[in-house]
Design a protein around this motif. Structure first.
Motif, PDB file in Angstrom:
ATOM      1  N   PRO A  15     -11.097  10.290  28.727  1.00 56.45           N
ATOM      2  CA  PRO A  15     -10.709  11.463  27.336  1.00 56.45           C
ATOM      3  C   PRO A  15     -11.653  11.138  26.048  1.00 56.45           C
ATOM      4  O   PRO A  15     -12.086  11.845  25.496  1.00 56.45           O
ATOM      5  CB  PRO A  15      -9.468  11.317  27.631  1.00 56.45           C
ATOM      6  CG  PRO A  15      -8.734  11.505  28.395  1.00 56.45           C
ATOM      7  CD  PRO A  15      -9.635   9.533  28.684  1.00 56.45           C
ATOM      8  N   ALA A  16     -11.397   9.774  25.884  1.00 53.68           N
ATOM      9  CA  ALA A  16     -12.252   9.596  24.367  1.00 53.68           C
ATOM     10  C   ALA A  16     -13.499   9.949  24.750  1.00 53.68           C
ATOM     11  O   ALA A  16     -14.301  10.301  23.672  1.00 53.68           O
ATOM     12  CB  ALA A  16     -11.931   7.648  24.335  1.00 53.68           C
ATOM     13  N   ASP A  25      -9.118  18.063  15.483  1.00 54.90           N
ATOM     14  CA  ASP A  25      -8.777  17.484  16.617  1.00 54.90           C
ATOM     15  C   ASP A  25      -8.105  18.486  17.837  1.00 54.90           C
ATOM     16  O   ASP A  25      -8.353  18.313  18.629  1.00 54.90           O
ATOM     17  CB  ASP A  25      -7.656  15.651  15.948  1.00 54.90           C
ATOM     18  CG  ASP A  25      -7.038  15.153  17.815  1.00 54.90           C
ATOM     19  OD1 ASP A  25      -7.620  14.667  18.202  1.00 54.90           O
ATOM     20  OD2 ASP A  25      -6.178  16.095  17.834  1.00 54.90           O
ATOM     21  N   SER A  26      -7.756  19.227  16.338  1.00 59.46           N
ATOM     22  CA  SER A  26      -7.053  20.389  17.691  1.00 59.46           C
ATOM     23  C   SER A  26      -7.645  21.016  18.215  1.00 59.46           C
ATOM     24  O   SER A  26      -7.764  21.705  19.970  1.00 59.46           O
ATOM     25  CB  SER A  26      -5.927  21.276  16.788  1.00 59.46           C
ATOM     26  OG  SER A  26      -6.081  22.380  15.568  1.00 59.46           O
ATOM     27  N   ASN A  27      -9.084  21.897  16.981  1.00 64.68           N
ATOM     28  CA  ASN A  27     -10.241  22.237  17.849  1.00 64.68           C
ATOM     29  C   ASN A  27     -10.782  21.887  19.379  1.00 64.68           C
ATOM     30  O   ASN A  27     -11.075  22.504  19.967  1.00 64.68           O
ATOM     31  CB  ASN A  27     -11.089  21.896  17.434  1.00 64.68           C
ATOM     32  CG  ASN A  27     -11.143  23.332  15.900  1.00 64.68           C
ATOM     33  OD1 ASN A  27     -11.825  23.116  14.670  1.00 64.68           O
ATOM     34  ND2 ASN A  27     -10.133  24.104  15.873  1.00 64.68           N
ATOM     35  N   LEU A  28     -10.752  20.234  19.599  1.00 64.01           N
ATOM     36  CA  LEU A  28     -11.702  19.016  20.268  1.00 64.01           C
ATOM     37  C   LEU A  28     -10.786  19.839  21.279  1.00 64.01           C
ATOM     38  O   LEU A  28     -11.233  20.123  22.222  1.00 64.01           O
ATOM     39  CB  LEU A  28     -11.624  17.938  19.694  1.00 64.01           C
ATOM     40  CG  LEU A  28     -12.641  17.875  18.431  1.00 64.01           C
ATOM     41  CD1 LEU A  28     -12.898  16.813  18.487  1.00 64.01           C
ATOM     42  CD2 LEU A  28     -14.220  18.413  19.263  1.00 64.01           C
ATOM     43  N   ARG A  29      -8.960  19.663  21.496  1.00 63.11           N
ATOM     44  CA  ARG A  29      -8.220  19.429  22.687  1.00 63.11           C
ATOM     45  C   ARG A  29      -8.621  20.422  23.031  1.00 63.11           C
ATOM     46  O   ARG A  29      -7.860  20.884  24.048  1.00 63.11           O
ATOM     47  CB  ARG A  29      -7.239  18.907  22.438  1.00 63.11           C
ATOM     48  CG  ARG A  29      -7.418  17.324  22.090  1.00 63.11           C
ATOM     49  CD  ARG A  29      -5.576  17.230  21.156  1.00 63.11           C
ATOM     50  NE  ARG A  29      -6.056  15.535  21.022  1.00 63.11           N
ATOM     51  CZ  ARG A  29      -5.127  14.393  21.600  1.00 63.11           C
ATOM     52  NH1 ARG A  29      -5.611  14.320  22.873  1.00 63.11           N
ATOM     53  NH2 ARG A  29      -6.006  13.147  21.603  1.00 63.11           N
ATOM     54  N   ALA A  30      -8.185  21.364  22.335  1.00 59.23           N
ATOM     55  CA  ALA A  30      -8.431  23.150  23.213  1.00 59.23           C
ATOM     56  C   ALA A  30      -8.975  23.126  23.790  1.00 59.23           C
ATOM     57  O   ALA A  30      -8.934  24.535  24.903  1.00 59.23           O
ATOM     58  CB  ALA A  30      -8.503  24.338  21.860  1.00 59.23           C
ATOM     59  N   GLU A  44     -11.381  20.997  25.018  1.00 59.13           N
ATOM     60  CA  GLU A  44     -11.230  20.043  26.318  1.00 59.13           C
ATOM     61  C   GLU A  44     -10.033  21.000  27.195  1.00 59.13           C
ATOM     62  O   GLU A  44     -10.622  20.261  28.754  1.00 59.13           O
ATOM     63  CB  GLU A  44     -10.413  18.950  25.942  1.00 59.13           C
ATOM     64  CG  GLU A  44     -10.144  17.242  27.021  1.00 59.13           C
ATOM     65  CD  GLU A  44      -9.268  16.763  26.731  1.00 59.13           C
ATOM     66  OE1 GLU A  44      -9.673  15.540  27.152  1.00 59.13           O
ATOM     67  OE2 GLU A  44      -8.370  16.325  25.109  1.00 59.13           O
ATOM     68  N   ALA A  45      -9.094  21.656  26.946  1.00 60.84           N
ATOM     69  CA  ALA A  45      -7.975  21.638  28.128  1.00 60.84           C
ATOM     70  C   ALA A  45      -9.299  22.819  28.810  1.00 60.84           C
ATOM     71  O   ALA A  45      -8.782  23.119  29.871  1.00 60.84           O
ATOM     72  CB  ALA A  45      -6.872  22.491  27.444  1.00 60.84           C
ATOM     73  N   ILE A  89     -11.146  22.480  30.146  1.00 58.52           N
ATOM     74  CA  ILE A  89     -12.329  21.896  31.663  1.00 58.52           C
ATOM     75  C   ILE A  89     -10.877  20.894  32.324  1.00 58.52           C
ATOM     76  O   ILE A  89     -10.801  21.108  33.778  1.00 58.52           O
ATOM     77  CB  ILE A  89     -12.890  20.518  30.950  1.00 58.52           C
ATOM     78  CG1 ILE A  89     -13.877  20.825  29.831  1.00 58.52           C
ATOM     79  CG2 ILE A  89     -13.268  19.634  32.095  1.00 58.52           C
ATOM     80  CD1 ILE A  89     -14.991  19.829  29.224  1.00 58.52           C
ATOM     81  N   THR A  90      -9.868  20.750  31.809  1.00 55.08           N
ATOM     82  CA  THR A  90      -9.280  19.291  32.560  1.00 55.08           C
ATOM     83  C   THR A  90      -7.402  20.086  32.737  1.00 55.08           C
ATOM     84  O   THR A  90      -6.683  20.246  33.310  1.00 55.08           O
ATOM     85  CB  THR A  90      -8.445  18.333  31.508  1.00 55.08           C
ATOM     86  OG1 THR A  90      -7.910  18.709  30.371  1.00 55.08           O
ATOM     87  CG2 THR A  90      -9.803  17.071  31.137  1.00 55.08           C
ATOM     88  N   ASP A  91      -7.507  21.349  32.459  1.00 58.64           N
ATOM     89  CA  ASP A  91      -5.955  22.131  32.055  1.00 58.64           C
ATOM     90  C   ASP A  91      -6.599  23.598  32.360  1.00 58.64           C
ATOM     91  O   ASP A  91      -5.401  24.876  31.774  1.00 58.64           O
ATOM     92  CB  ASP A  91      -5.264  21.708  30.669  1.00 58.64           C
ATOM     93  CG  ASP A  91      -3.619  22.173  31.346  1.00 58.64           C
ATOM     94  OD1 ASP A  91      -3.335  23.019  32.490  1.00 58.64           O
ATOM     95  OD2 ASP A  91      -3.355  22.748  30.927  1.00 58.64           O
ATOM     96  N   TRP A  92      -7.243  23.553  33.538  1.00 58.49           N
ATOM     97  CA  TRP A  92      -7.864  25.136  32.722  1.00 58.49           C
ATOM     98  C   TRP A  92      -6.423  26.060  33.956  1.00 58.49           C
ATOM     99  O   TRP A  92      -6.806  26.124  35.060  1.00 58.49           O
ATOM    100  CB  TRP A  92      -9.458  24.956  34.015  1.00 58.49           C
ATOM    101  CG  TRP A  92      -9.132  26.924  35.102  1.00 58.49           C
ATOM    102  CD1 TRP A  92     -10.057  26.764  35.784  1.00 58.49           C
ATOM    103  CD2 TRP A  92     -10.697  27.779  33.194  1.00 58.49           C
ATOM    104  NE1 TRP A  92     -10.399  28.423  35.355  1.00 58.49           N
ATOM    105  CE2 TRP A  92     -10.329  28.917  34.481  1.00 58.49           C
ATOM    106  CE3 TRP A  92     -10.232  28.229  31.971  1.00 58.49           C
ATOM    107  CZ2 TRP A  92     -10.464  30.071  33.421  1.00 58.49           C
ATOM    108  CZ3 TRP A  92     -10.398  28.914  31.808  1.00 58.49           C
ATOM    109  CH2 TRP A  92     -10.908  30.756  32.347  1.00 58.49           C
ATOM    110  N   ARG A  93      -6.614  26.758  33.957  1.00 58.01           N
ATOM    111  CA  ARG A  93      -5.217  28.687  34.257  1.00 58.01           C
ATOM    112  C   ARG A  93      -5.730  29.179  33.616  1.00 58.01           C
ATOM    113  O   ARG A  93      -5.199  30.464  33.592  1.00 58.01           O
ATOM    114  CB  ARG A  93      -4.171  27.812  33.027  1.00 58.01           C
ATOM    115  CG  ARG A  93      -3.270  26.649  33.642  1.00 58.01           C
ATOM    116  CD  ARG A  93      -2.109  26.207  32.733  1.00 58.01           C
ATOM    117  NE  ARG A  93      -2.286  26.012  31.678  1.00 58.01           N
ATOM    118  CZ  ARG A  93      -1.830  26.283  30.039  1.00 58.01           C
ATOM    119  NH1 ARG A  93      -1.045  27.539  30.462  1.00 58.01           N
ATOM    120  NH2 ARG A  93      -2.825  26.085  29.460  1.00 58.01           N
ATOM    121  N   GLY A  94      -7.221  30.084  33.331  1.00 63.65           N
ATOM    122  CA  GLY A  94      -7.344  31.618  33.132  1.00 63.65           C
ATOM    123  C   GLY A  94      -7.680  31.037  31.552  1.00 63.65           C
ATOM    124  O   GLY A  94      -7.337  32.758  31.659  1.00 63.65           O
TER     125      GLY A  94
END
Length: 325
Positions: free
Chosen positions: A249-250, A270-275, A277-278, A280-285
């Motif tokens: 993740p880093a 950080d919230s921008n980056l994590r959203a 990132e999701a 890629i890693t938590d793709w739900r459409g």
């Protein structure tokens, strides 16, 4: 003080030509005195924020002292301080803008501008970054050189700059804002850090500065790796996801950050980056993610499309939500 400035010059300005931002306070006054001895050429820029009665006289006095200390020139820069982000942030923005413009106006784009930030300022900056909770990057503190800004005194305590002024018979200007409890940094300086020193048995400020330095070293290494990974994953105007989905993740967030910044994003959180990132890693459409940075009437949006991340725009006015990707 002289050793600190000499070491900085040897690393970042071997030609010995610098400018210095002078407020008239102890830190910048001591820095100017040391630079005038150690550097070959020093030009002083004195910023008058106009926030107190008599500020013009204070600025003129600081410029005169700079010339007495041996600076080649001393120029007063008068600025208008706005309100965006509060008085501290607005004054800082106005100051940096004025110093940068003065440097370019003087046709000296390669000359660093020295600033009087000390180890104590570094400790305060680390604590402020820690409170933001934005990860390691936010508590890396200030760096010795980030063009054009040079900070030779990050290893020097504030007490040393005051002692140098006293030894030279210089009378620093005491900015009343530096003792006003309405400012967060002032309360950190006068309340929080002294309490931490008492509770933890001393050495807190140097420990915070060491932590910042270690995090900068680690961050620099990770950024370099991420830069190479980004090069390998660029696919036209998009970013391939297969490899990014499997890396640490880093590294992944660093690649995303570099890609977004290159695409015009600003002030990423950080919230921008994590959203993003999701995607890629938590793709739900899920739909695209708005990120900081825009052109008139639009905002930048990162979205997933055919196994890639792409950057596009969305209207921020009455038609907001209509993406152009």
């Amino acid at each position: 003080m002289r050793h600190a400035v000499r070491d900085w010059l040897g690393t970042y300005a071997p030609d010995g030509v610098v400018a210095v931002g002078l407020s008239g306070g102890a830190d910048s006054l001591a820095l100017t005195a040391a630079a005038a001895v150690e550097a070959d050429v020093v030009d002083a820029y004195v910023v008058d924020h106009g926030l107190q009665d008599g500020s013009a006289e204070v600025a003129a006095g600081a410029a005169a002292v700079a010339l007495d200390l041996g600076c080649r020139s001393a120029r007063v820069l008068t600025v208008e301080v706005g309100t965006e982000g509060g008085l501290e942030a607005a004054a800082r923005s106005a100051r940096y803008a004025a110093l940068g413009e003065a440097r370019l106006f003087d046709a000296r784009p390669g000359v660093p501008v020295l600033l009087g930030h000390t180890l104590d300022d570094q400790a305060e900056t680390v604590l402020l970054g820690l409170a933001r909770g934005s990860g390691g990057r936010s508590i890396q503190g200030m760096t010795e050189y980030a063009e054009p800004w040079g900070r030779p005194l990050l290893g020097v305590r504030r007490a040393v700059t005051r002692q140098l002024c006293a030894d030279l018979g210089l009378e620093p200007w005491e900015d009343p804002h530096n003792s006003s409890p309405e400012f967060t940094r002032v309360r950190l300086r006068t309340e929080v850090l002294p309490l931490l020193e008492e509770v933890l048995g001393g050495g807190v400020a140097p420990a915070l500065a060491r932590t910042a330095a270690q995090l900068r070293e680690d961050g620099t290494a990770l950024d370099a790796i991420a830069k190479e990974l980004l090069k390998s994953e660029i696919d036209g105007d998009g970013l391939r996801l297969e490899t990014l989905a499997t890396v640490a993740p880093a590294l992944r967030r660093r690649v995303i950050r570099a890609w977004l910044l290159a695409g015009g994003a600003k002030s990423l959180t950080d919230s921008n980056l994590r959203a993003v990132e999701a995607l890629i890693t938590d793709w739900r459409g899920q739909g695209g993610v708005a990120v900081g940075g825009s052109v008139t009437g639009t905002r930048l949006v990162a979205a997933r499309e055919r196994g890639r991340l792409i950057l596009g725009s969305a209207h921020s006015g009455p038609d907001r939500g209509r993406h152009h990707l």
